[in-house]
Design a protein around this motif. Structure first.
Motif, PDB file in Angstrom:
ATOM      1  N   ILE A 179       0.843  -1.209   0.000  1.00  9.81           N
ATOM      2  CA  ILE A 179       0.000   0.000   0.000  1.00  9.81           C
ATOM      3  C   ILE A 179       0.870   1.248   0.000  1.00  9.81           C
ATOM      4  CG2 ILE A 179      -1.774   1.255   1.284  1.00  9.81           C
ATOM      5  CD1 ILE A 179      -2.697  -1.449   2.420  1.00  9.81           C
ATOM      6  N   LEU A 180       1.964   1.220   0.770  1.00 10.73           N
ATOM      7  CA  LEU A 180       2.870   2.360   0.821  1.00 10.73           C
ATOM      8  C   LEU A 180       3.458   2.656  -0.557  1.00 10.73           C
ATOM      9  CD1 LEU A 180       4.491   4.461   2.485  1.00 10.73           C
ATOM     10  CD2 LEU A 180       6.201   2.659   2.891  1.00 10.73           C
ATOM     11  N   LEU A 181       3.868   1.619  -1.259  1.00 13.69           N
ATOM     12  CA  LEU A 181       4.428   1.809  -2.600  1.00 13.69           C
ATOM     13  C   LEU A 181       3.396   2.405  -3.548  1.00 13.69           C
ATOM     14  CD1 LEU A 181       6.837   1.371  -4.495  1.00 13.69           C
ATOM     15  CD2 LEU A 181       5.972  -0.940  -4.934  1.00 13.69           C
ATOM     16  N   TYR A 182       2.161   1.919  -3.422  1.00 11.12           N
ATOM     17  CA  TYR A 182       1.087   2.461  -4.253  1.00 11.12           C
ATOM     18  C   TYR A 182       0.887   3.958  -3.976  1.00 11.12           C
ATOM     19  CZ  TYR A 182      -3.728   3.403  -5.731  1.00 11.12           C
ATOM     20  OH  TYR A 182      -4.861   3.962  -6.281  1.00 11.12           O
ATOM     21  N   CYS A 183       0.848   4.313  -2.690  1.00 15.10           N
ATOM     22  CA  CYS A 183       0.653   5.720  -2.315  1.00 15.10           C
ATOM     23  C   CYS A 183       1.816   6.592  -2.788  1.00 15.10           C
ATOM     24  CB  CYS A 183       0.490   5.841  -0.803  1.00 15.10           C
ATOM     25  SG  CYS A 183      -0.993   5.044  -0.161  1.00 15.10           S
ATOM     26  N   VAL A 184       3.027   6.071  -2.670  1.00 18.66           N
ATOM     27  CA  VAL A 184       4.204   6.833  -3.079  1.00 18.66           C
ATOM     28  C   VAL A 184       4.183   7.110  -4.575  1.00 18.66           C
ATOM     29  CG1 VAL A 184       6.714   6.703  -3.346  1.00 18.66           C
ATOM     30  CG2 VAL A 184       5.650   6.094  -1.172  1.00 18.66           C
ATOM     31  N   LEU A 185       3.904   6.080  -5.364  1.00 20.68           N
ATOM     32  CA  LEU A 185       3.889   6.249  -6.816  1.00 20.68           C
ATOM     33  C   LEU A 185       2.792   7.228  -7.240  1.00 20.68           C
ATOM     34  CD1 LEU A 185       4.463   2.560  -7.970  1.00 20.68           C
ATOM     35  CD2 LEU A 185       6.106   4.431  -7.987  1.00 20.68           C
ATOM     36  N   ARG A 186       1.598   7.097  -6.632  1.00 19.97           N
ATOM     37  CA  ARG A 186       0.518   8.020  -6.967  1.00 19.97           C
ATOM     38  C   ARG A 186       0.853   9.444  -6.553  1.00 19.97           C
ATOM     39  NH1 ARG A 186      -4.844   6.294  -7.121  1.00 19.97           N
ATOM     40  NH2 ARG A 186      -5.265   8.552  -7.192  1.00 19.97           N
ATOM     41  N   SER A 187       1.494   9.593  -5.385  1.00 14.21           N
ATOM     42  CA  SER A 187       1.825  10.928  -4.888  1.00 14.21           C
ATOM     43  C   SER A 187       2.875  11.596  -5.757  1.00 14.21           C
ATOM     44  CB  SER A 187       2.318  10.839  -3.441  1.00 14.21           C
ATOM     45  OG  SER A 187       1.307  10.350  -2.603  1.00 14.21           O
ATOM     46  N   ILE A 188       3.881  10.837  -6.205  1.00 19.79           N
ATOM     47  CA  ILE A 188       4.934  11.402  -7.049  1.00 19.79           C
ATOM     48  C   ILE A 188       4.361  11.842  -8.396  1.00 19.79           C
ATOM     49  CG2 ILE A 188       7.045  10.834  -8.327  1.00 19.79           C
ATOM     50  CD1 ILE A 188       7.879   9.127  -5.948  1.00 19.79           C
ATOM     51  N   GLN A 189       3.401  11.037  -8.905  1.00 16.47           N
ATOM     52  CA  GLN A 189       2.773  11.412 -10.174  1.00 16.47           C
ATOM     53  C   GLN A 189       1.968  12.697 -10.036  1.00 16.47           C
ATOM     54  OE1 GLN A 189       0.438   8.054 -11.337  1.00 16.47           O
ATOM     55  NE2 GLN A 189       2.190   6.922 -12.175  1.00 16.47           N
ATOM     56  N   ASN A 190       1.274  12.837  -8.905  1.00 16.38           N
ATOM     57  CA  ASN A 190       0.412  14.004  -8.712  1.00 16.38           C
ATOM     58  C   ASN A 190       1.177  15.224  -8.239  1.00 16.38           C
ATOM     59  OD1 ASN A 190      -1.690  12.340  -9.432  1.00 16.38           O
ATOM     60  ND2 ASN A 190      -2.272  11.870  -7.306  1.00 16.38           N
ATOM     61  N   ASP A 191       2.239  14.991  -7.451  1.00 15.65           N
ATOM     62  CA  ASP A 191       2.967  16.122  -6.867  1.00 15.65           C
ATOM     63  C   ASP A 191       4.448  15.786  -6.814  1.00 15.65           C
ATOM     64  OD1 ASP A 191       3.772  18.375  -5.591  1.00 15.65           O
ATOM     65  OD2 ASP A 191       2.925  17.834  -3.631  1.00 15.65           O
ATOM     66  N   GLY A 192       5.162  16.098  -7.896  1.00 15.25           N
ATOM     67  CA  GLY A 192       6.584  15.768  -7.954  1.00 15.25           C
ATOM     68  C   GLY A 192       7.456  16.655  -7.114  1.00 15.25           C
ATOM     69  N   GLN A 193       6.897  17.727  -6.538  1.00 11.70           N
ATOM     70  CA  GLN A 193       7.712  18.668  -5.772  1.00 11.70           C
ATOM     71  C   GLN A 193       7.906  18.232  -4.317  1.00 11.70           C
ATOM     72  OE1 GLN A 193       9.100  21.240  -7.380  1.00 11.70           O
ATOM     73  NE2 GLN A 193       8.076  20.503  -9.251  1.00 11.70           N
ATOM     74  N   ASN A 194       7.166  17.232  -3.871  1.00 12.92           N
ATOM     75  CA  ASN A 194       7.174  16.885  -2.443  1.00 12.92           C
ATOM     76  C   ASN A 194       7.890  15.568  -2.186  1.00 12.92           C
ATOM     77  OD1 ASN A 194       6.518  17.574   0.160  1.00 12.92           O
ATOM     78  ND2 ASN A 194       4.484  16.653   0.095  1.00 12.92           N
ATOM     79  N   ARG A 195       8.891  15.250  -3.005  1.00 14.43           N
ATOM     80  CA  ARG A 195       9.539  13.939  -2.917  1.00 14.43           C
ATOM     81  C   ARG A 195      10.334  13.750  -1.625  1.00 14.43           C
ATOM     82  NH1 ARG A 195      11.781  13.032  -9.111  1.00 14.43           N
ATOM     83  NH2 ARG A 195       9.709  13.003 -10.125  1.00 14.43           N
ATOM     84  N   THR A 196      10.987  14.807  -1.157  1.00 21.17           N
ATOM     85  CA  THR A 196      11.800  14.699   0.074  1.00 21.17           C
ATOM     86  C   THR A 196      10.937  14.298   1.269  1.00 21.17           C
ATOM     87  OG1 THR A 196      13.301  16.381  -0.773  1.00 21.17           O
ATOM     88  CG2 THR A 196      13.402  15.904   1.589  1.00 21.17           C
ATOM     89  N   ALA A 197       9.801  14.946   1.400  1.00 20.48           N
ATOM     90  CA  ALA A 197       8.894  14.624   2.512  1.00 20.48           C
ATOM     91  C   ALA A 197       8.364  13.202   2.383  1.00 20.48           C
ATOM     92  CB  ALA A 197       7.739  15.622   2.541  1.00 20.48           C
ATOM     93  N   ILE A 198       8.087  12.796   1.131  1.00 18.03           N
ATOM     94  CA  ILE A 198       7.580  11.435   0.910  1.00 18.03           C
ATOM     95  C   ILE A 198       8.618  10.391   1.299  1.00 18.03           C
ATOM     96  CG2 ILE A 198       6.871   9.798  -0.878  1.00 18.03           C
ATOM     97  CD1 ILE A 198       5.556  12.156  -2.333  1.00 18.03           C
ATOM     98  N   VAL A 199       9.860  10.606   0.900  1.00 20.10           N
ATOM     99  CA  VAL A 199      10.925   9.654   1.255  1.00 20.10           C
ATOM    100  C   VAL A 199      11.120   9.602   2.765  1.00 20.10           C
ATOM    101  CG1 VAL A 199      13.396   9.188   1.074  1.00 20.10           C
ATOM    102  CG2 VAL A 199      12.102   9.860  -0.956  1.00 20.10           C
ATOM    103  N   LEU A 200      11.099  10.790   3.402  1.00 17.56           N
ATOM    104  CA  LEU A 200      11.259  10.825   4.864  1.00 17.56           C
ATOM    105  C   LEU A 200      10.123  10.066   5.547  1.00 17.56           C
ATOM    106  CD1 LEU A 200      12.744  11.871   7.353  1.00 17.56           C
ATOM    107  CD2 LEU A 200      11.356  13.958   7.214  1.00 17.56           C
ATOM    108  N   PHE A 201       8.888  10.263   5.065  1.00 21.26           N
ATOM    109  CA  PHE A 201       7.744   9.551   5.635  1.00 21.26           C
ATOM    110  C   PHE A 201       7.904   8.037   5.461  1.00 21.26           C
ATOM    111  CE2 PHE A 201       3.669   7.457   4.913  1.00 21.26           C
ATOM    112  CZ  PHE A 201       3.028   7.717   6.113  1.00 21.26           C
ATOM    113  N   MET A 202       8.349   7.625   4.257  1.00 26.30           N
ATOM    114  CA  MET A 202       8.555   6.192   3.999  1.00 26.30           C
ATOM    115  C   MET A 202       9.514   5.576   5.006  1.00 26.30           C
ATOM    116  SD  MET A 202       8.921   5.902  -0.142  1.00 26.30           S
ATOM    117  CE  MET A 202       9.610   4.268   0.056  1.00 26.30           C
TER     118      MET A 202
END
Length: 373
Positions: free
Chosen positions: A12-35
């Motif tokens: 589920i986390l991978l699914y959310c990450v991929l969808r989030s990167i597609q929708n908002d490529g500017q927030n990758r640092t926060a996404i990686v930190l959350f992961m």
């Protein structure tokens, strides 16, 4: 179960990450930190064993997901249902309560995310409770396996004790037999030889001046020694008591003692070749008879009890039956289970009938049949 849950969460986390990167490529640092934080907390969750620590880590996960949902990406709310399931189940196994609490985040979600939430929530629920079901079943099977292993160990110990008991019986019989033979030789042949020596001494004195007297004495000695030899042959032939005599006599003594102590009429019958019953089988038969006598005394309200031991072609059958009230339904207590276990260890079984008085039949395979000969 823990590895399965971690796999689902990572999916589920991978699914959310991929969808989030597609929708908002500017927030990758926060996404990686959350992961990273999410993975570390989940690994810690499945390493601890105490429920209070699990509850604390699950609360941290829920707060972490809620914070990231509010300040960064709404998609990560999809990670919430499975954590809610794990937390609520630690307090209650009520499925309605679990479903109601996991539906609360819908109040804060835009309708565009409802379908995703329902789909992921249902998938998480199905996966979690199936894993819980299989895990519980595995635990039960493991416990049953441990119990079975313990029982096998106990039965092995009991079998070893029975083998040792049989060896000791045989050794005791040998000692008794030797002592009896020694006493018989001393009483019969010893006296004959001692008397013959005295007679021969007298014959030697008469030999020079009264040969006829000497011959009479020698003939008497020959007769005494011949009788002594016949006596010792008879002793050696009959002196050894058979195993069957020891066994059946113990049964008779047991029944006679019960009759005297409890004012109940008893009888013992036996048919067939008792020599085919081994010492260890006698031990089982006598123990089962003793247990049956105890049950008769407690419950049967009987006035007579009979034992019939019968050696058949392949089995020995030992029945003890009373004339008491009997019972249509038989409840197997410790005594009956003990009889079944003892007999089962030797490849036998117990047959119980309470329709006409109370009857317990012990069936044991004879030694040749037990070993497949």
């Amino acid at each position: 179960m823990e590895s399965g849950m971690l796999f689902v969460k990572l999916t589920i986390l991978l699914y959310c990450v991929l969808r989030s990167i597609q929708n908002d490529g500017q927030n990758r640092t926060a996404i990686v930190l959350f992961m990273l934080i999410y993975i570390v907390v989940n690994v810690s969750l499945y390493m601890v064993k105490q429920n209070k620590f699990k509850k604390s880590l699950l609360l941290i996960l829920i707060l972490l997901i809620g914070s990231f949902f509010k300040f960064s990406s709404a998609l990560f709310i999809l990670l919430l249902p499975i954590s809610i399931y794990e937390l609520v189940v630690l307090f209650s196994e009520n499925l309605l309560l679990v479903a109601a609490i996991s539906a609360i985040p819908l109040l804060f979600l835009a309708k565009i995310f409802w379908l995703d939430y329902f789909f992921v929530g249902g998938f998480s629920c199905l996966t979690y409770f199936q894993s819980l079901k299989f895990y519980t079943r595995i635990e039960k099977l493991t416990a049953a396996n441990d119990k079975m292993r313990e029982k096998i160990h106990m039965l092995t110990d009991q079998l070893n004790k029975d083998v040792e008991y049989e060896r000791q019986i045989k050794y005791s019989l040998q000692l008794e037999e030797r002592n009896h033979i020694a006493q018989e030789i001393h009483d019969k042949l010893g006296h004959a030889i001692a008397g013959s020596l005295l007679q021969l001494e007298a014959a030697r004195l008469y030999m020079d001046h009264n040969k006829e007297k000497s011959k009479d004495i020698i003939q008497t000695v020959i007769h005494i020694l011949r009788e002594g030899m016949e006596s010792i042959r008879s002793t050696l032939k009959n002196i050894k008591p058979g195993t069957e005599q020891l066994g059946i006599n113990r049964v008779k003594i047991l029944m006679e003692e019960f009759s005297v102590n409890h004012f109940m009429k008893t009888s013992v019958r036996h048919t067939g070749n008792m020599e085919r019953i081994s010492p260890i089988q006698w031990k089982i038969i006598i123990k089962n008879i003793g247990e049956s006598l105890t049950n008769t005394m407690k419950y049967a309200n009987a006035s007579a009890i009979a034992v019939h031991i019968e050696v058949l072609n392949k089995v020995v059958k030992a029945e003890i039956k009373d004339n008491g009230t009997g019972t249509p339904s038989i409840i197997k207590g410790l005594g009956i289970r003990g009889m079944e276990e003892r007999s089962g260890n030797m490849g036998g079984k117990i047959i119980i009938d309470g329709s006409n008085g109370f009857s317990v039949i012990t069936l044991l395979p004879l030694e040749g049949e037990l070993h497949g000969n």
